[in-house]
Design a protein around this motif. Sequence first.
Motif, mmCIF file in Angstrom:
data_model
loop_
_atom_site.group_PDB
_atom_site.id
_atom_site.type_symbol
_atom_site.label_atom_id
_atom_site.label_comp_id
_atom_site.label_asym_id
_atom_site.label_seq_id
_atom_site.Cartn_x
_atom_site.Cartn_y
_atom_site.Cartn_z
ATOM 1 N N TYR A 1 -5.120 13.577 -20.918
ATOM 2 C CA TYR A 1 -5.079 12.198 -21.204
ATOM 3 C C TYR A 1 -3.843 11.147 -20.827
ATOM 4 N N VAL A 2 -2.500 12.224 -20.039
ATOM 5 C CA VAL A 2 -1.988 11.611 -19.560
ATOM 6 C C VAL A 2 -2.317 10.444 -18.543
ATOM 7 N N LEU A 3 -2.960 10.519 -18.064
ATOM 8 C CA LEU A 3 -3.666 9.696 -16.437
ATOM 9 C C LEU A 3 -4.859 8.630 -17.545
ATOM 10 N N PRO A 4 -4.766 7.336 -16.831
ATOM 11 C CA PRO A 4 -5.536 6.052 -17.363
ATOM 12 C C PRO A 4 -6.749 6.427 -16.712
ATOM 13 N N LEU A 5 -7.106 6.691 -15.724
ATOM 14 C CA LEU A 5 -8.254 7.021 -15.108
ATOM 15 C C LEU A 5 -9.306 7.896 -16.119
ATOM 16 N N HIS A 6 -8.691 8.810 -16.286
ATOM 17 C CA HIS A 6 -9.391 10.093 -17.277
ATOM 18 C C HIS A 6 -9.645 9.493 -18.576
ATOM 19 N N GLN A 7 -8.476 8.519 -18.883
ATOM 20 C CA GLN A 7 -9.344 7.977 -20.066
ATOM 21 C C GLN A 7 -10.412 6.783 -19.903
ATOM 22 N N THR A 8 -9.942 5.988 -19.214
ATOM 23 C CA THR A 8 -11.219 4.856 -18.263
ATOM 24 C C THR A 8 -12.530 6.476 -18.607
ATOM 25 N N GLU A 9 -12.543 7.175 -17.971
ATOM 26 C CA GLU A 9 -13.884 7.428 -17.858
ATOM 27 C C GLU A 9 -13.700 8.006 -19.652
ATOM 28 N N GLN A 10 -12.987 8.370 -20.102
ATOM 29 C CA GLN A 10 -13.975 8.622 -22.217
ATOM 30 C C GLN A 10 -14.016 7.732 -22.466
ATOM 31 N N LEU A 11 -14.159 6.276 -21.752
ATOM 32 C CA LEU A 11 -14.794 4.731 -22.824
ATOM 33 C C LEU A 11 -13.291 4.167 -23.005
ATOM 34 N N TRP A 12 -12.776 4.630 -23.244
ATOM 35 C CA TRP A 12 -11.169 4.260 -23.899
ATOM 36 C C TRP A 12 -11.117 2.729 -23.221
ATOM 37 N N GLY A 13 -11.399 1.948 -23.749
ATOM 38 C CA GLY A 13 -11.037 0.389 -23.706
ATOM 39 C C GLY A 13 -9.760 -0.090 -23.767
ATOM 40 N N VAL A 14 -9.841 -1.722 -23.080
ATOM 41 C CA VAL A 14 -8.452 -1.850 -22.742
ATOM 42 C C VAL A 14 -7.817 -2.214 -23.662
ATOM 43 N N ARG A 15 -7.541 -1.862 -25.077
ATOM 44 C CA ARG A 15 -6.148 -2.210 -25.645
ATOM 45 C C ARG A 15 -6.183 -0.914 -26.221
ATOM 46 N N ILE A 16 -6.947 0.235 -26.192
ATOM 47 C CA ILE A 16 -6.570 1.461 -26.709
ATOM 48 C C ILE A 16 -5.421 1.940 -26.039
ATOM 49 N N ARG A 17 -5.931 1.434 -24.199
ATOM 50 C CA ARG A 17 -4.779 2.318 -22.873
ATOM 51 C C ARG A 17 -3.579 1.576 -23.001
ATOM 52 N N GLU A 18 -4.096 0.123 -23.446
ATOM 53 C CA GLU A 18 -2.607 -0.176 -23.006
ATOM 54 C C GLU A 18 -1.434 -0.359 -24.191
ATOM 55 N N ALA A 19 -2.046 0.096 -25.154
ATOM 56 C CA ALA A 19 -0.939 1.025 -26.654
ATOM 57 C C ALA A 19 -0.694 2.060 -25.893
ATOM 58 N N THR A 20 -1.079 3.088 -25.335
ATOM 59 C CA THR A 20 -1.103 4.532 -25.737
ATOM 60 C C THR A 20 0.012 4.312 -23.612
ATOM 61 N N ALA A 21 -0.128 3.321 -23.272
ATOM 62 C CA ALA A 21 0.734 3.958 -21.596
ATOM 63 C C ALA A 21 2.219 2.974 -22.284
ATOM 64 N N GLN A 22 2.064 1.803 -23.785
ATOM 65 C CA GLN A 22 3.491 1.624 -24.278
ATOM 66 C C GLN A 22 3.833 3.210 -25.017
ATOM 67 N N LEU A 23 2.845 3.705 -25.371
ATOM 68 C CA LEU A 23 3.404 4.822 -26.068
ATOM 69 C C LEU A 23 4.470 5.949 -25.761
ATOM 70 N N LEU A 24 3.731 6.045 -24.441
ATOM 71 C CA LEU A 24 3.484 6.815 -23.195
ATOM 72 C C LEU A 24 5.319 6.829 -21.964
ATOM 73 N N SER A 25 5.869 5.161 -23.076
ATOM 74 C CA SER A 25 6.961 5.355 -21.925
ATOM 75 C C SER A 25 7.807 4.910 -22.627
#
Length: 293
Positions: A248-272
């Motif tokens: 789940y650290v990988l954005p592509l995996h998140q996308t494959e799991q049908l995560w939307g744009v907003r939750i992926r962006e929020a996750t990227a900010q958290l992981l930074s």
Amino acid sequence: MLRRIGFRRTLAAALVVLGGWFGTPAANALIPYVYLPTEKELKGSSIGIGRTAAQLLQLGQAKEAARRAALAVRLNPNDERFWSILAEAQLRNNNLKDASRSLARAKQLNPEKAGLWFAEAAIALRAERPNNAVLLISRGLQLDPNNAAAYFDLGNARIMQGVLPLALKSFEKATALKPEFWEALNNQALVLYEMGQRQEAVRRWRRVLKLEPNAEPMLALAAALHQQGEQTEAIQLASRALAQNPNYVLPLHQTEQLWGVRIREATAQLLSETELTNSVERAQANATWKNRH
């Protein structure tokens, strides 16, 4: 045919040799023959082989399951159960075309079996054909209207179509039928977050974690909490989630799991966040998803 011819030649040669050793056999002597099983016996054998194929699927041995299931359908090509087992094995081996053909044969034999429509829909989802999947699931639900897993797949198809309100409705129907269906509850939260209903999404992710402390809702909840300024809990949850499932650290995996744009962006900010640097680096090193793509 060739194998039969070869066997007959071998048998004839053996009889010539035996005749040379023992002389001409008497008229009433027993003559060796090849035993041919009856149709009933072949069908009986196919049941055992098909059952073994299904057990191998449960054990995760998809390749061997496919071989056994293929033998079962050769022995008994008119039983849709074997074709559906073969299709499932082929699907797990990523043979989508073969799986589709096997399911088509199964549906010819038993078009009123809802599970076959749902299985074909699963293949359509894998092939990223959500419109086709919606039609197939809808037909299956006419035959089996209380199938929670089918409503879950329908919700996923609706996400892929970008119709989030209908996706939410499908996931809620799934949990209405099966209250502890945490995957459907998790996807409700994912949809709600994309729809801007973040507080409700957080509440549902917390409910998910009471049912199943899974990495996906754990990281999604962490990202949502981070956006709300709840730093400490967000960092703790994210660290646990990445340790449990590094993919789940990988954005592509998140996308494959049908995560939307907003939750992926929020996750990227958290992981930074610097507090997560070590956890993120470990997860990136241990992620297995990237090795399968």
